[in-house]
Design an enzyme around this catalytic site. Structure first.
Site, PDB file in Angstrom:
ATOM      1  N   GLY A   1       0.736  -5.076   0.886  1.00 57.55           N
ATOM      2  CA  GLY A   1      -0.494  -4.906   0.070  1.00 57.55           C
ATOM      3  C   GLY A   1      -0.212  -5.902  -1.366  1.00 57.55           C
ATOM      4  O   GLY A   1      -1.170  -6.201  -2.061  1.00 57.55           O
TER       5      GLY A   1
ATOM      6  N   ALA B   1       0.765  -1.123  -0.023  1.00 54.52           N
ATOM      7  CA  ALA B   1       0.085  -0.090   0.053  1.00 54.52           C
ATOM      8  C   ALA B   1       0.754   1.315   0.099  1.00 54.52           C
ATOM      9  O   ALA B   1       1.950   0.986   0.445  1.00 54.52           O
ATOM     10  CB  ALA B   1      -0.976   0.029   1.186  1.00 54.52           C
TER      11      ALA B   1
ATOM     12  N   GLU C   1       4.736  -5.160   7.199  1.00 51.18           N
ATOM     13  CA  GLU C   1       3.910  -4.094   7.855  1.00 51.18           C
ATOM     14  C   GLU C   1       4.508  -3.805   9.308  1.00 51.18           C
ATOM     15  O   GLU C   1       4.229  -2.750   9.783  1.00 51.18           O
ATOM     16  CB  GLU C   1       2.471  -4.627   7.809  1.00 51.18           C
TER      17      GLU C   1
ATOM     18  N   GLU D   1      -0.484  -9.296  -0.585  1.00 49.63           N
ATOM     19  CA  GLU D   1      -1.843  -9.505  -0.446  1.00 49.63           C
ATOM     20  C   GLU D   1      -2.555  -9.588  -1.626  1.00 49.63           C
ATOM     21  O   GLU D   1      -3.833 -10.263  -2.104  1.00 49.63           O
ATOM     22  CB  GLU D   1      -2.387  -8.481   0.582  1.00 49.63           C
TER      23      GLU D   1
HETATM   24  N1  CO8 Z   1       4.704   3.247  -0.576  1.00 50.04           N
HETATM   25  C1  CO8 Z   1       5.263   4.286  -1.179  1.00 50.04           C
HETATM   26  N2  CO8 Z   1       6.144   4.498  -1.828  1.00 50.04           N
HETATM   27  C2  CO8 Z   1       6.857   3.303  -1.906  1.00 50.04           C
HETATM   28  C3  CO8 Z   1       6.670   2.289  -1.295  1.00 50.04           C
HETATM   29  C4  CO8 Z   1       5.353   1.927  -0.767  1.00 50.04           C
HETATM   30  N3  CO8 Z   1       5.008   0.988  -0.124  1.00 50.04           N
HETATM   31  N4  CO8 Z   1       7.612   1.441  -1.593  1.00 50.04           N
HETATM   32  C5  CO8 Z   1       8.586   1.773  -2.258  1.00 50.04           C
HETATM   33  N5  CO8 Z   1       8.208   3.411  -2.261  1.00 50.04           N
HETATM   34  C6  CO8 Z   1       9.139   4.182  -3.118  1.00 50.04           C
HETATM   35  C7  CO8 Z   1      10.185   4.730  -2.190  1.00 50.04           C
HETATM   36  O1  CO8 Z   1       9.819   5.661  -1.063  1.00 50.04           O
HETATM   37  C8  CO8 Z   1      11.165   5.327  -3.066  1.00 50.04           C
HETATM   38  O2  CO8 Z   1      10.720   6.485  -3.631  1.00 50.04           O
HETATM   39  P1  CO8 Z   1      11.909   7.939  -3.868  1.00 50.04           P
HETATM   40  O3  CO8 Z   1      12.546   7.469  -4.837  1.00 50.04           O
HETATM   41  O4  CO8 Z   1      10.832   9.010  -4.084  1.00 50.04           O
HETATM   42  O5  CO8 Z   1      12.466   8.007  -2.501  1.00 50.04           O
HETATM   43  C9  CO8 Z   1      10.893   4.503  -4.346  1.00 50.04           C
HETATM   44  O6  CO8 Z   1       9.507   3.719  -4.335  1.00 50.04           O
HETATM   45  C10 CO8 Z   1      11.963   3.393  -4.774  1.00 50.04           C
HETATM   46  O7  CO8 Z   1      12.187   2.467  -3.372  1.00 50.04           O
HETATM   47  P2  CO8 Z   1      13.331   2.545  -2.505  1.00 50.04           P
HETATM   48  O8  CO8 Z   1      14.250   3.785  -2.940  1.00 50.04           O
HETATM   49  O9  CO8 Z   1      13.120   2.396  -1.322  1.00 50.04           O
HETATM   50  O10 CO8 Z   1      13.953   1.381  -3.245  1.00 50.04           O
HETATM   51  P3  CO8 Z   1      15.211   0.108  -2.530  1.00 50.04           P
HETATM   52  O11 CO8 Z   1      15.481  -0.722  -3.903  1.00 50.04           O
HETATM   53  O12 CO8 Z   1      16.186   1.001  -1.766  1.00 50.04           O
HETATM   54  O13 CO8 Z   1      14.066  -0.640  -1.583  1.00 50.04           O
HETATM   55  C11 CO8 Z   1      12.201  -1.805  -1.143  1.00 50.04           C
HETATM   56  C12 CO8 Z   1      13.030  -1.708  -2.197  1.00 50.04           C
HETATM   57  C13 CO8 Z   1      12.970  -2.858  -0.098  1.00 50.04           C
HETATM   58  C14 CO8 Z   1      10.838  -2.399  -1.420  1.00 50.04           C
HETATM   59  C15 CO8 Z   1      11.703  -0.648  -0.173  1.00 50.04           C
HETATM   60  O14 CO8 Z   1      11.423   0.362  -1.017  1.00 50.04           O
HETATM   61  C16 CO8 Z   1      10.609  -0.766   1.042  1.00 50.04           C
HETATM   62  O15 CO8 Z   1      10.805  -1.282   1.909  1.00 50.04           O
HETATM   63  N6  CO8 Z   1       9.494  -0.319   0.640  1.00 50.04           N
HETATM   64  C17 CO8 Z   1       8.367  -0.603   1.342  1.00 50.04           C
HETATM   65  C18 CO8 Z   1       7.859  -1.974   1.609  1.00 50.04           C
HETATM   66  C19 CO8 Z   1       6.643  -1.954   2.706  1.00 50.04           C
HETATM   67  O16 CO8 Z   1       6.699  -1.641   3.811  1.00 50.04           O
HETATM   68  N7  CO8 Z   1       5.613  -2.241   2.126  1.00 50.04           N
HETATM   69  C20 CO8 Z   1       4.331  -2.504   2.978  1.00 50.04           C
HETATM   70  C21 CO8 Z   1       3.558  -1.218   3.014  1.00 50.04           C
HETATM   71  S1  CO8 Z   1       2.188  -1.233   4.234  1.00 50.04           S
HETATM   72  C22 CO8 Z   1       1.128  -2.246   3.482  1.00 50.04           C
HETATM   73  O17 CO8 Z   1       1.200  -2.622   2.429  1.00 50.04           O
HETATM   74  C23 CO8 Z   1      -0.093  -2.530   4.217  1.00 50.04           C
HETATM   75  C24 CO8 Z   1      -1.261  -2.929   3.390  1.00 50.04           C
HETATM   76  C25 CO8 Z   1      -2.614  -2.928   4.229  1.00 50.04           C
HETATM   77  C26 CO8 Z   1      -2.635  -1.457   4.606  1.00 50.04           C
HETATM   78  C27 CO8 Z   1      -4.135  -1.059   4.506  1.00 50.04           C
HETATM   79  C28 CO8 Z   1      -3.842   0.427   3.949  1.00 50.04           C
HETATM   80  C29 CO8 Z   1      -5.162   1.346   4.463  1.00 50.04           C
END
Ligand code: CO8
Length: 260
Positions: free
Chosen positions: A111, A66, A134, A114
């Site tokens: 997500g 998400a 998460e 999911e």
């Molecule tokens: N949301 C928003 N932006 C994201 C997300 C995300 N989930 N994942 C990556 N991005 C963005 C980064 O912020 C970055 O943006 P910017 O270039 O502007 O800084 C860009 O994508 C590239 O990402 P990274 O620079 O971080 O790339 P890396 O190769 O260093 O890392 C990862 C890749 C490991 C995937 C890392 O981006 C990461 O850990 N992302 C988050 C993963 C995460 O925590 N996902 C779970 C999110 S919570 C969720 O899904 C809950 C679902 C149910 C919730 C209900 C909602 C109401």
């Protein structure tokens, strides 16, 4: 403002849906969720359709979760509507009358996993990485992951992934039964289409019947579990730990949780 966050292409009786926000690793913001919902609702009118493939744009991600940026500042009503929309989209995919294949071409986190779990079949690139991270944000999965993981790979693996936030390889995903088959990245989509074509050649009523009956084995337990997941997710969203977890992600630092 991003445009065309959902791209679709139809080849015969097969529809391919691509989530197209590669700069944010295809994170599920409202526009993506609404686009998926609208696309699946329109499918009902397509009598020729036999299978759907969902994949992510770019080489890095299927869907990295998400959208943390858009969810982090939401008030109580805003987050409820977001999580309910997400669950509704996953359920719509699960109820789609034809099989849906997830072609997981990279990160499938939170997500994103999911979303894959709501599909009938999960095929992945050998480079794919999966997980429910998460807990790093002080929350739990909210789009059905706590429930659908149990049915796909058992309660032990569901617990491990949800408690540790471990990111696992495609190879481990197959061993655990989360992923059905792994392919080299360059042939993943081709292989997904080949499977969809095989399905399309079979009796459509029989395929739809098999889908309905297999799903119904878990439906009652699943739907009550999904409601519990939403309420626990919303409770956790109000905590200081959640604020710290999301702020830390956006500030690109490790979170310091206090248990409050
Ligand atoms: N949301 C928003 N932006 C994201 C997300 C995300 N989930 N994942 C990556 N991005 C963005 C980064 O912020 C970055 O943006 P910017 O270039 O502007 O800084 C860009 O994508 C590239 O990402 P990274 O620079 O971080 O790339 P890396 O190769 O260093 O890392 C990862 C890749 C490991 C995937 C890392 O981006 C990461 O850990 N992302 C988050 C993963 C995460 O925590 N996902 C779970 C999110 S919570 C969720 O899904 C809950 C679902 C149910 C919730 C209900 C909602 C109401």
């Amino acid at each position: 403002m991003e445009e065309n966050v959902i791209q679709t292409s139809k080849e015969g009786s097969l529809l391919t849906i691509e989530i197209n926000r590669p700069k944010s690793l295809n994170a599920l913001n409202r526009a993506v969720l609404e686009g998926l919902q609208a696309t699946f609702q329109e499918l009902g009118g397509d009598a020729e359709l036999r299978a759907v493939i969902i994949t992510g744009a770019g080489e890095k991600a299927f869907v990295a979760g998400a959208d943390i940026q858009s969810m982090s500042g939401l008030d109580e009503a805003g987050i409820r509507s977001y999580v309910e929309l997400g669950q509704q989209v996953m359920r719509t995919i699960e109820l789609c009358p034809v099989p849906v294949i997830a072609a997981v071409n990279g990160f499938a986190l939170g997500g994103g996993l999911e979303l894959a779990l709501s599909c009938d079949i999960i095929l992945a690139s050998a480079k794919a990485k999966l997980g429910q991270p998460e807990v790093n944000l002080g929350i739990i999965p909210g789009f059905g992951g706590t429930q659908r993981l149990i049915y796909r790979c058992g309660v032990g693996t569901a617990r491990r992934l949800c408690y540790t936030g471990d990111i696992i390889s495609a190879e481990e995903g197959v061993q655990l039964g989360i992923i059905d088959q792994v392919f080299e990245p360059e042939v993943l989509l081709e292989q997904a289409k080949a499977m969809a074509t095989t399905i399309a050649s079979k009796g459509p009523l029989a395929v739809a019947g098999a889908k309905e009956v297999i799903r119904s084995a878990q439906d009652n337990l699943l739907t009550s579990g999904l409601s519990q997941e939403i309420e626990k997710f919303l409770e956790l969203f109000q905590t200081a730990d959640r604020k710290e977890g999301m702020t830390a992600f956006l500030e690109k630092r490790a979170a310091e949780f206090s248990g409050n």
